[in-house]
Design a protein around this motif. Structure first.
Motif, PDB file in Angstrom:
ATOM      1  N   ASN A  27       1.096  -1.163  -0.271  1.00 15.39           N
ATOM      2  CA  ASN A  27       0.567  -0.006   0.193  1.00 15.39           C
ATOM      3  C   ASN A  27       0.672   1.098   0.281  1.00 15.39           C
ATOM      4  OD1 ASN A  27      -2.812  -1.252  -0.348  1.00 15.39           O
ATOM      5  ND2 ASN A  27      -2.920  -1.287   2.181  1.00 15.39           N
ATOM      6  N   TYR A  74     -10.395   9.464   7.160  1.00 19.32           N
ATOM      7  CA  TYR A  74     -10.931   8.043   7.194  1.00 19.32           C
ATOM      8  C   TYR A  74     -12.547   8.437   6.178  1.00 19.32           C
ATOM      9  CZ  TYR A  74      -7.801   6.085   9.525  1.00 19.32           C
ATOM     10  OH  TYR A  74      -7.370   4.502   9.223  1.00 19.32           O
ATOM     11  N   GLN A  94     -11.845   7.677   3.143  1.00 19.01           N
ATOM     12  CA  GLN A  94     -12.257   6.410   3.141  1.00 19.01           C
ATOM     13  C   GLN A  94     -12.953   5.454   3.238  1.00 19.01           C
ATOM     14  OE1 GLN A  94     -10.558   3.746   5.862  1.00 19.01           O
ATOM     15  NE2 GLN A  94      -9.048   2.448   4.641  1.00 19.01           N
ATOM     16  N   GLU A  97      -3.789   4.601   4.501  1.00 17.94           N
ATOM     17  CA  GLU A  97      -4.976   4.113   3.502  1.00 17.94           C
ATOM     18  C   GLU A  97      -4.864   5.267   2.558  1.00 17.94           C
ATOM     19  OE1 GLU A  97      -6.588   2.093   5.083  1.00 17.94           O
ATOM     20  OE2 GLU A  97      -6.010   3.064   7.128  1.00 17.94           O
ATOM     21  N   LYS A  98      -5.644   3.794   1.716  1.00 19.93           N
ATOM     22  CA  LYS A  98      -6.103   3.966  -0.186  1.00 19.93           C
ATOM     23  C   LYS A  98      -7.265   5.237  -0.129  1.00 19.93           C
ATOM     24  CE  LYS A  98      -3.158   0.294  -2.705  1.00 19.93           C
ATOM     25  NZ  LYS A  98      -3.238  -0.526  -4.062  1.00 19.93           N
ATOM     26  N   ILE A  99      -7.566   5.955  -0.212  1.00 20.19           N
ATOM     27  CA  ILE A  99      -8.383   7.067  -0.435  1.00 20.19           C
ATOM     28  C   ILE A  99      -8.760   7.101  -1.788  1.00 20.19           C
ATOM     29  CG2 ILE A  99      -7.960   7.613   1.826  1.00 20.19           C
ATOM     30  CD1 ILE A  99      -6.843  10.056   0.620  1.00 20.19           C
ATOM     31  N   LYS A 131      -7.660   9.066  -7.297  1.00 21.16           N
ATOM     32  CA  LYS A 131      -7.160   8.677  -5.823  1.00 21.16           C
ATOM     33  C   LYS A 131      -5.716   8.248  -5.822  1.00 21.16           C
ATOM     34  CE  LYS A 131      -9.562   4.615  -8.621  1.00 21.16           C
ATOM     35  NZ  LYS A 131      -8.933   2.945  -9.819  1.00 21.16           N
TER      36      LYS A 131
END
Length: 407
Positions: A11, A37, A40, A56-58, A69
């Motif tokens: 990631n 968050y 996300q 995090e991938k968001i 992205k």
């Protein structure tokens, strides 16, 4: 645990046409983790002051309707002043694609507001220097979010623009008023991330143009994301076949380690510091690290081509100690026999070292010292025989907790 760490690494370090990496930073309580968050999960989640990294991938909404992205790095230091954190997060800032700086606009205290602006100015100067050293593009996008606009009392937006606009002058940047608790179309986020998408596309085009004109092709940067990923993954695989910590420490004392290279140097230092802790003055761990490494290099057949270098040894002890602080924020290493196992319950020694590598990938770069020292200073007889201070930039200040001197 190693499999989990590898998934985390995949990631953090992505290939080819993957998402861009953005650092989310600002004062405690400004909404950094909430933003991460929200993007996300699509909802507000309860948070506490973060200490360390949330990654995090968001998919950020944009006013054009095309999600942006990103890989978001939310970096927090609890309730500590962010001014103290700049040197620690520089390696991550310097290789990111953009910076999102969040202001708590509900904090009308002029001291709090002034600190945020001052720290951002200092951070940008440090980032410029770090990116220059790494050969990265200097002008990367900076998105400033004046958050919490839904509160009853907020700083006037023109005041924020005047103060931060002066700091950001000449850089690709923009300031937006946002409210994370409002409906998305009223939050200000789609407009902010539409600007960021446009700025990132322009920055990417600029890098491509520059690369096309460059000749000869530059050497790969050892801290480039994919190269770091490969090296750290190879180190994690190697750690899975290592002996247990006590056996490794005994082999170190008996000059019988399987090999002596940069990886071994880092692991031995990590094990000594986390097993025995760091004491002030003439402590046991000081003797084990300094005198132990000196003895190993001078007497072991594995290190025939090397000579003991005091400043270099001190540098890597500082860097490893910094990395330990990243995974153990509450541990006091001035206490005798502080043990890592008592600080992280449920983690094996392999898991501890694996986590250390994943959160501190820069330790794999054997030339990391060149960020702080010129070659002339580091390779001088004075640096080899004694402790010499950096001539390019200070070592991270959270590491320097005690003065280590050689008798």
């Amino acid at each position: 645990m190693s499999a989990v760490i590898r998934r985390i690494l995949s990631n953090l370090y992505t290939d080819g046409e993957a998402e861009r990496t953005v650092i989310i930073f600002g004062q405690p309580g400004s909404g950094k983790t909430t933003l991460l968050y929200l993007l996300q999960l699509g909802e507000i989640v309860p948070t506490i002051p973060s200490f360390g990294f949330n990654i995090e991938k968001i998919e950020a909404p944009t006013s054009s309707g095309q999600p942006l992205k990103l890989i978001g790095w939310d970096i927090g230091f609890g309730c500590q002043s962010i001014d103290r954190a700049i040197n620690i997060v520089l390696p991550y800032w310097a290789t990111s694609d953009a910076l999102i700086w969040i202001i708590d606009a509900s904090e009308t205290d002029s001291v709090w507001f002034s600190e945020s602006a001052t720290v951002l100015a200092r951070a940008l100067d440090a980032i410029d220097c770090e990116r220059r050293l790494k050969g990265a593009k200097k002008d990367f996008p900076i998105l400033v979010l004046a958050n919490k606009q839904d509160c009853a009392q907020v700083l006037p937006f023109h005041r924020i623009q005047d103060r931060f606009g002066a700091i950001l002058s000449g850089r690709p940047s923009c300031i937006f008023a946002t409210s994370l608790t409002s409906k998305m179309d009223k939050s200000g986020l789609p407009e902010a991330f539409e600007w960021l998408r446009f700025a990132l596309d322009n920055a990417s085009a600029g890098r491509i143009t520059t690369a096309a004109k460059s000749s000869p092709r530059p050497l790969p940067n050892p801290r480039e994301a994919n190269l770091l990923k490969e090296k750290i993954e190879s180190w994690i695989s190697r750690s899975e076949t290592d002996d247990d910590p006590q056996t490794t420490i005994e082999q170190f004392h008996c000059l019988s380690l399987p090999s002596w290279d940069h990886y071994t140097h880092i692991r031995v230092t990590f094990l000594l510091l986390t097993t025995y802790g760091r004491q002030k003055g003439d402590g046991f761990c000081k003797d084990m690290v300094f005198k132990g490494i000196e003895k190993y290099i001078n007497e072991s057949s594995q290190a025939r081509a090397r000579t003991f270098h005091l400043t270099m040894t001190y540098f890597w002890i500082q860097i490893v100690h910094l990395g330990i602080r990243n995974i153990l924020p509450s541990t006091d290493y001035t206490t005798t026999e502080t043990t890592l196992s008592s600080s992280i319950s449920g983690m094996t020694s392999l898991d501890q070292f694996t986590m250390f590598l994943a959160l501190n990938p820069y330790v794999a770069d054997g030339n990391l010292w060149a960020d702080s020292y010129s070659k002339e200073v580091m390779m001088s007889p004075a640096a080899k025989g004694g402790m010499v201070l950096p001539d390019k930039k200070p070592l991270p200040n959270l590491v320097v907790r005690d003065a280590i001197t050689r008798e």
